[in-house]
Design a protein around this motif. Structure first.
Motif, PDB file in Angstrom:
ATOM      1  N   VAL A  46       0.841  -1.188   0.000  1.00  0.00           N
ATOM      2  CA  VAL A  46       0.000   0.000   0.000  1.00  0.00           C
ATOM      3  C   VAL A  46       0.882   1.246   0.000  1.00  0.00           C
ATOM      4  O   VAL A  46       2.022   1.222   0.459  1.00  0.00           O
ATOM      5  N   ALA A  47       0.329   2.318  -0.537  1.00  0.00           N
ATOM      6  CA  ALA A  47       1.003   3.614  -0.513  1.00  0.00           C
ATOM      7  C   ALA A  47       0.279   4.501   0.489  1.00  0.00           C
ATOM      8  O   ALA A  47      -0.930   4.716   0.365  1.00  0.00           O
ATOM      9  N   LEU A  48       0.995   4.990   1.473  1.00  0.00           N
ATOM     10  CA  LEU A  48       0.331   5.832   2.478  1.00  0.00           C
ATOM     11  C   LEU A  48       1.297   6.870   3.045  1.00  0.00           C
ATOM     12  O   LEU A  48       2.505   6.689   3.043  1.00  0.00           O
ATOM     13  N   HIS A  49       0.700   7.959   3.524  1.00  0.00           N
ATOM     14  CA  HIS A  49       1.473   9.016   4.159  1.00  0.00           C
ATOM     15  C   HIS A  49       1.864   8.619   5.577  1.00  0.00           C
ATOM     16  O   HIS A  49       2.983   8.871   6.019  1.00  0.00           O
ATOM     17  N   TRP A  83      -8.629   9.828  -5.499  1.00  0.00           N
ATOM     18  CA  TRP A  83      -8.350   8.411  -5.767  1.00  0.00           C
ATOM     19  C   TRP A  83      -7.143   8.227  -6.677  1.00  0.00           C
ATOM     20  O   TRP A  83      -6.368   7.281  -6.517  1.00  0.00           O
ATOM     21  N   LYS A  84      -6.985   9.115  -7.644  1.00  0.00           N
ATOM     22  CA  LYS A  84      -5.916   8.958  -8.635  1.00  0.00           C
ATOM     23  C   LYS A  84      -4.529   8.974  -8.003  1.00  0.00           C
ATOM     24  O   LYS A  84      -3.578   8.427  -8.576  1.00  0.00           O
ATOM     25  N   SER A  85      -4.394   9.596  -6.860  1.00  0.00           N
ATOM     26  CA  SER A  85      -3.086   9.661  -6.213  1.00  0.00           C
ATOM     27  C   SER A  85      -2.582   8.285  -5.797  1.00  0.00           C
ATOM     28  O   SER A  85      -1.380   8.063  -5.671  1.00  0.00           O
ATOM     29  N   GLY A  86      -3.504   7.363  -5.559  1.00  0.00           N
ATOM     30  CA  GLY A  86      -3.124   6.036  -5.087  1.00  0.00           C
ATOM     31  C   GLY A  86      -2.779   5.978  -3.610  1.00  0.00           C
ATOM     32  O   GLY A  86      -2.426   4.911  -3.099  1.00  0.00           O
ATOM     33  N   GLY A  91      -7.768   8.314  -0.574  1.00  0.00           N
ATOM     34  CA  GLY A  91      -8.947   7.485  -0.816  1.00  0.00           C
ATOM     35  C   GLY A  91      -9.884   7.490   0.380  1.00  0.00           C
ATOM     36  O   GLY A  91     -11.108   7.522   0.226  1.00  0.00           O
ATOM     37  N   ASN A  92      -9.310   7.480   1.577  1.00  0.00           N
ATOM     38  CA  ASN A  92     -10.142   7.521   2.783  1.00  0.00           C
ATOM     39  C   ASN A  92     -10.941   8.819   2.874  1.00  0.00           C
ATOM     40  O   ASN A  92     -12.106   8.812   3.281  1.00  0.00           O
ATOM     41  N   TYR A 120      -9.438   2.024  -8.901  1.00  0.00           N
ATOM     42  CA  TYR A 120      -8.579   2.560  -7.852  1.00  0.00           C
ATOM     43  C   TYR A 120      -8.407   1.691  -6.617  1.00  0.00           C
ATOM     44  O   TYR A 120      -7.396   1.826  -5.918  1.00  0.00           O
ATOM     45  N   VAL A 121      -9.374   0.860  -6.294  1.00  0.00           N
ATOM     46  CA  VAL A 121      -9.308   0.084  -5.052  1.00  0.00           C
ATOM     47  C   VAL A 121      -8.283  -1.031  -5.200  1.00  0.00           C
ATOM     48  O   VAL A 121      -8.380  -1.856  -6.115  1.00  0.00           O
TER      49      VAL A 121
END
Length: 248
Positions: A46-49, A83-86, A91-92, A120-121
């Motif tokens: 997953v990609a997350l901050h 969503w496009k950012s991934g 997305g949340n 996107y999901v």
């Protein structure tokens, strides 16, 4: 700047400005330690901050003051850009914004949510957020949309197959549409994907409290077909006797 001036500024933001504001707020809220833990938590990449859920909800609440004033096409465009950012958190935010629109979700939104799943999901958290709250709201508002879900059980997209089950969670919790729920479960019993199996087990678990006889009879009639993983999930809320019947 006084609170009234801040509200006035928010009320005149463009879509691009609001998108940039959300992203700046997320960047400012990154918690490296939380990020490392979250990366270990997800089985899939997953990609997350690395932003904690309470802060994401706060950012969403701030964005909502502007977002709620827009026509639906503008709202959809902002959500698509998120969503496009991934990124997990973006997305949340999209999911949280549309949860606030649940009462107005219908066929148009159902198609939008389906496109999100198709495009996107890429993880169970986003799948469950879109399906168990957003698609579920569209189904509750327009029940004929339920007819569109059985074909999802044959999709090559694992998340769409899981969504076909998880979208019925709220129906199961309310004791509604049990025949439809069991039809979806029956279609997915042979699915080899563990995330799909967990989704079906979860659906049966939430259906059981209001429809225990129907769920146990459904499983008993299909001995040997449900996986052990699915049965463990399905049995979590069962009475001891029913649990023994199902697991043995």
């Amino acid at each position: 700047m006084q609170a009234g001036a801040v509200r006035h500024k928010l009320a005149n933001m463009t879509s691009a400005e609001l998108l940039n504001r959300i992203r700046r707020q997320l960047d400012a809220a990154v918690d490296p330690e939380f990020r490392e833990g979250a990366l270990r938590f997800f089985k899939d990449e997953v990609a997350l901050h690395g932003v904690r859920s309470p802060r994401i909800k706060e950012i969403t609440a701030e964005a909502w003051r502007e977002f709620r004033t827009w026509p639906r096409p503008a709202q959809n465009r902002l959500a698509n850009e998120l969503w496009k950012s991934g990124m997990m958190e973006e997305g949340n935010v999209a999911i949280y914004l549309y949860r606030r629109l649940a009462r107005s979700c219908g066929a148009c939104e159902f198609r939008l949510f389906e496109r999100w799943i198709d495009r996107y999901v890429r993880n169970w958290a986003h799948c469950d957020g879109v399906s168990s709250w957003l698609i579920a709201a569209a189904l509750a508002n327009e029940p004929p949309l339920m007819d569109l879900l059985p074909p999802w059980t044959a999709s090559p997209n694992r998340w769409k197959r899981r969504a076909s089950a998880v979208s019925f969670l709220q129906e199961g919790k309310q004791g509604r549409n049990t025949e439809r729920i069991l039809d979806i479960a029956d279609r997915l019993l042979g699915d080899s994907d563990d995330m799909v199996q967990k989704g079906v087990g979860w659906l049966l678990k939430e259906t059981y409290p209001n429809k225990p006889r129907e769920v146990v009879s459904f499983i008993e009639a299909r001995k040997g077909r449900p996986s052990r993983l699915l049965l463990r999930y399905a049995a979590e809320k069962m009475k001891p006797g029913d649990r023994r019947t199902v697991l043995e």
